[in-house]
Design a protein around this motif. Structure first.
Motif, short mmCIF file in Angstrom:
data_model
loop_
_atom_site.label_atom_id
_atom_site.label_comp_id
_atom_site.label_asym_id
_atom_site.label_seq_id
_atom_site.Cartn_x
_atom_site.Cartn_y
_atom_site.Cartn_z
N THR A 53 -1.48 -1.03 -3.68
CA THR A 53 -1.09 -2.43 -3.89
C THR A 53 -1.05 -3.20 -2.59
N ARG A 54 -1.23 -4.51 -2.72
CA ARG A 54 -1.22 -5.37 -1.55
C ARG A 54 0.13 -5.35 -0.85
N GLU A 55 1.21 -5.38 -1.64
CA GLU A 55 2.55 -5.40 -1.03
C GLU A 55 2.80 -4.12 -0.23
N LEU A 56 2.35 -2.98 -0.77
CA LEU A 56 2.55 -1.72 -0.06
C LEU A 56 1.74 -1.68 1.23
N VAL A 57 0.52 -2.20 1.20
CA VAL A 57 -0.29 -2.27 2.42
C VAL A 57 0.41 -3.11 3.49
N VAL A 58 0.90 -4.27 3.09
CA VAL A 58 1.59 -5.15 4.04
C VAL A 58 2.82 -4.45 4.63
N GLN A 59 3.56 -3.73 3.77
CA GLN A 59 4.77 -3.04 4.25
C GLN A 59 4.42 -1.92 5.22
N ILE A 60 3.39 -1.13 4.89
CA ILE A 60 2.98 -0.03 5.77
C ILE A 60 2.50 -0.58 7.11
N ALA A 61 1.71 -1.66 7.08
CA ALA A 61 1.20 -2.25 8.32
C ALA A 61 2.34 -2.77 9.18
N LYS A 62 3.36 -3.35 8.56
CA LYS A 62 4.52 -3.82 9.32
C LYS A 62 5.24 -2.66 9.98
N ASP A 63 5.45 -1.57 9.23
CA ASP A 63 6.10 -0.39 9.80
C ASP A 63 5.25 0.19 10.95
N ALA A 64 3.92 0.17 10.78
CA ALA A 64 3.04 0.69 11.83
C ALA A 64 3.14 -0.16 13.09
N GLY A 103 -7.31 -11.08 -1.99
CA GLY A 103 -6.49 -12.26 -2.19
C GLY A 103 -6.19 -13.02 -0.92
N MET A 104 -6.58 -12.48 0.23
CA MET A 104 -6.40 -13.15 1.52
C MET A 104 -7.75 -13.64 2.02
N GLY A 113 -0.21 -9.81 -10.21
CA GLY A 113 -1.59 -9.82 -9.76
C GLY A 113 -2.26 -11.18 -9.87
N ASP A 114 -1.66 -12.11 -10.61
CA ASP A 114 -2.25 -13.43 -10.76
C ASP A 114 -1.92 -14.37 -9.60
N VAL A 115 -0.98 -13.97 -8.75
CA VAL A 115 -0.55 -14.84 -7.65
C VAL A 115 -1.39 -14.54 -6.42
N PRO A 116 -2.01 -15.56 -5.79
CA PRO A 116 -2.78 -15.32 -4.57
C PRO A 116 -1.94 -14.64 -3.50
N GLN A 117 -2.60 -13.81 -2.68
CA GLN A 117 -1.87 -12.99 -1.73
C GLN A 117 -1.06 -13.80 -0.73
N HIS A 118 -1.61 -14.92 -0.23
CA HIS A 118 -0.86 -15.69 0.76
C HIS A 118 0.42 -16.26 0.16
N LYS A 119 0.40 -16.59 -1.14
CA LYS A 119 1.61 -17.07 -1.80
C LYS A 119 2.59 -15.93 -2.03
N ALA A 170 3.25 -5.04 -8.81
CA ALA A 170 3.57 -5.90 -7.68
C ALA A 170 4.88 -5.50 -7.03
N GLY A 171 5.80 -4.94 -7.81
CA GLY A 171 7.12 -4.63 -7.27
C GLY A 171 7.22 -3.28 -6.60
N ARG A 172 6.19 -2.41 -6.75
CA ARG A 172 6.29 -1.04 -6.24
C ARG A 172 6.47 -0.99 -4.73
N GLY A 173 5.78 -1.87 -3.99
CA GLY A 173 5.85 -1.78 -2.53
C GLY A 173 6.86 -2.70 -1.89
N ILE A 174 7.76 -3.30 -2.69
CA ILE A 174 8.72 -4.27 -2.15
C ILE A 174 9.97 -3.55 -1.69
#
Length: 481
Positions: free
Chosen positions: A177-188, A205-206, A373-379, A401-405
């Motif tokens: 998921t996009r949220e999980l990718v963003v979270q992992i990248a932040k931790d990295a 979506g970006m 999944g209907d919401v654009p990634q930047h939003k 969408a909530g799995r990686g939050i």
């Protein structure tokens, strides 16, 4: 004369010859170095030979690679390990016990993590020696830091090749998921801030061109991506995966559920053979399908299983309200407003439900955002930041969408509809009661979804008391003028 010679030999001005190979050569550790710091090849001399029956790699795009550039100077770090004093404790493993690089220890110190979680302690014991690993652990157990620490150690110990091109990551992390990718990248980024390593993330979506510009601006050491967007870059010839030293597949069970495995197979064909890269696979469950994938993609992996002490945390108080479907929104609105809750996650099973709930809350004066999944990634990123900062009271999300939050101080989780998969219930209520704090989950069981309650109770190993909501919580919602 010089131009004539160049013309004869087919060399244009400034052209850089492509090296024959792009493999990294491990550095030799200092004499007497501890085993966890040994390079992968030294610690595992008998890696499997390439599989003769393996599918051939897909043809690479003919698009020329971006020329190499000089690496930016590594920041000077005056911090000393003595600044991070942690006393040995019975039954606990310190990060000091693994002799990690000072740059990495400095970042761990900044994050305030003196002791390893159980999965970190077990996984690092294998992966720091270069062994493949399969880990089973629930969200919130520290598995992300476990594989990031292993990756960073490998990249610091093994210098990059002298001839290197843009768009060639040395470590690849794939998440569903996009949220999980963003979270992992932040931790990295938090863990590499003193190590001079570049982290990039690719998600759908970006803005594609914005992500491409970042890729062309510097070398990529660690790449975190969703499968679809990574394939977009790969098939356009912008990303090449033949230099990947460490590959991580996170939430493999979720990738199976979401139908991503064919895409993941395409990606893996672009990486070195499994005997020539380190592969780490993590999953919340070890189904037969997950283990079959692990067998195909790893070599003699260490298997680490962390059993949660309880399926659902004792820090989460659980309630179920029996309520008609037509009264669910009134109950939700009154719970939030009458109790003046300020940070609530609401889960629903379908994207259209999420949208309707968010629209009604906003119309009725409750600040809310939706994550689906209907919401654009930047939003979605902007919404998550607003929720994390306390500017938004309610986040309404689907399970995907909530799995990686991961947001601190979520006081309540509300299941507007009960999930059909009992494991999703555990993931949902795990958004609250984190890091030792207490939290509350409230589930609405109506005529359409009460059938989902018995399997959840079977997974939890106990009954959840069902109750009727008080009359004041079913009052009509006042209309805003």
């Amino acid at each position: 004369m010089l131009k004539a010679l160049k013309k004869i030999f087919g060399k244009a001005d400034g052209e850089l010859p492509r090296p024959a190979t792009q493999t990294a050569t491990p550095s030799t550790p200092a004499p007497g170095a501890d085993a966890p710091n040994e390079p992968r090849e030294a610690a595992e001399p008998a890696r499997a030979a390439p599989d003769a029956n393996a599918a051939p790699k897909a043809p690479r795009s003919d698009k020329p690679r971006k020329p190499r550039r000089e690496r930016a100077a590594k920041p000077v770090d005056t911090w000393k390990l003595e600044d991070f004093a942690v006393e040995p404790a019975e039954g606990k493993t310190r990060f000091h016990d693994f002799k990690l690089a000072p740059e990495l220890m400095h970042a761990i110190h900044d994050l305030g993590f003196p002791y390893c979680t159980p999965i970190q302690a077990q996984v690092l014991g294998f992966t720091l020696k270069g062994q493949d690993a399969i880990g089973r652990a629930q969200t919130g157990t520290g598995k992300t830091a476990a594989f990031l620490i292993s990756i960073i150690t490998q990249l610091l110990q093994t210098p990059p090749p002298k001839e290197r091109y843009m768009g060639e990551p040395r470590a690849l992390i794939i998440a569903p998921t996009r949220e999980l990718v963003v979270q992992i990248a932040k931790d990295a980024e938090d863990l590499t801030k003193y190590a001079g390593l570049n982290v990039m993330s690719f998600v759908g979506g970006m803005d594609f061109d914005k992500q491409l510009k970042r890729l062309e601006s510097c070398f990529c050491d660690i790449l975190v991506a969703t499968p679809g967007r990574l394939l977009d870059f790969n098939q356009r010839g912008e990303v090449h995966l033949d230099m990947v030293e460490v590959m991580v597949l996170d939430e493999a069970d979720r990738m199976l559920d979401m139908g991503f495995i064919p895409q993941v197979r395409q990606i893996i064909r672009q990486t070195p053979m499994k005997g020539e890269r380190q592969t780490l696979l993590f999953s919340a469950t070890f189904t037969e399908d997950v283990m079959n994938l692990a067998k195909q993609w790893t070599v003699n992996p260490a298997i680490v299983e962390i059993e949660p002490e309880h399926v659902a945390s004792d820090t989460v108080e659980q309630h179920v309200y029996m309520v008609a479907s037509s009264d669910k929104y009134k109950l939700l609105y009154n719970l939030i407003t009458q109790n003046d809750w300020t940070r609530v996650m609401v889960f629903a099973n379908r994207k259209d439900e999420v949208r309707r709930i968010e629209e009604r809350l906003t119309r009725d004066g409750v600040s809310a955002v939706q994550m689906s999944g209907d919401v654009p990634q930047h939003k979605r990123i902007r919404a998550l930041e607003g929720f994390r900062e306390g500017k938004i009271r309610v986040m309404v999300a689907t399970d995907v969408a909530g799995r990686g939050i991961h947001v601190d101080a979520i006081s309540h989780v509300i299941n507007f509809t009960l999930p059909e998969d009992p494991d999703d219930y555990v993931h949902r209520i795990g958004r609250t009661g984190r890091a030792g704090a207490s939290g509350t989950s409230i589930s609405f069981a109506g005529e359409d979804d009460s059938f989902a309650l018995p399997p959840i109770e079977e997974l939890l190993g106990r009954k959840i008391t069902c109750e009727m909501p008080p009359d004041e919580l079913l009052k009509p919602v006042p209309r805003k003028h």
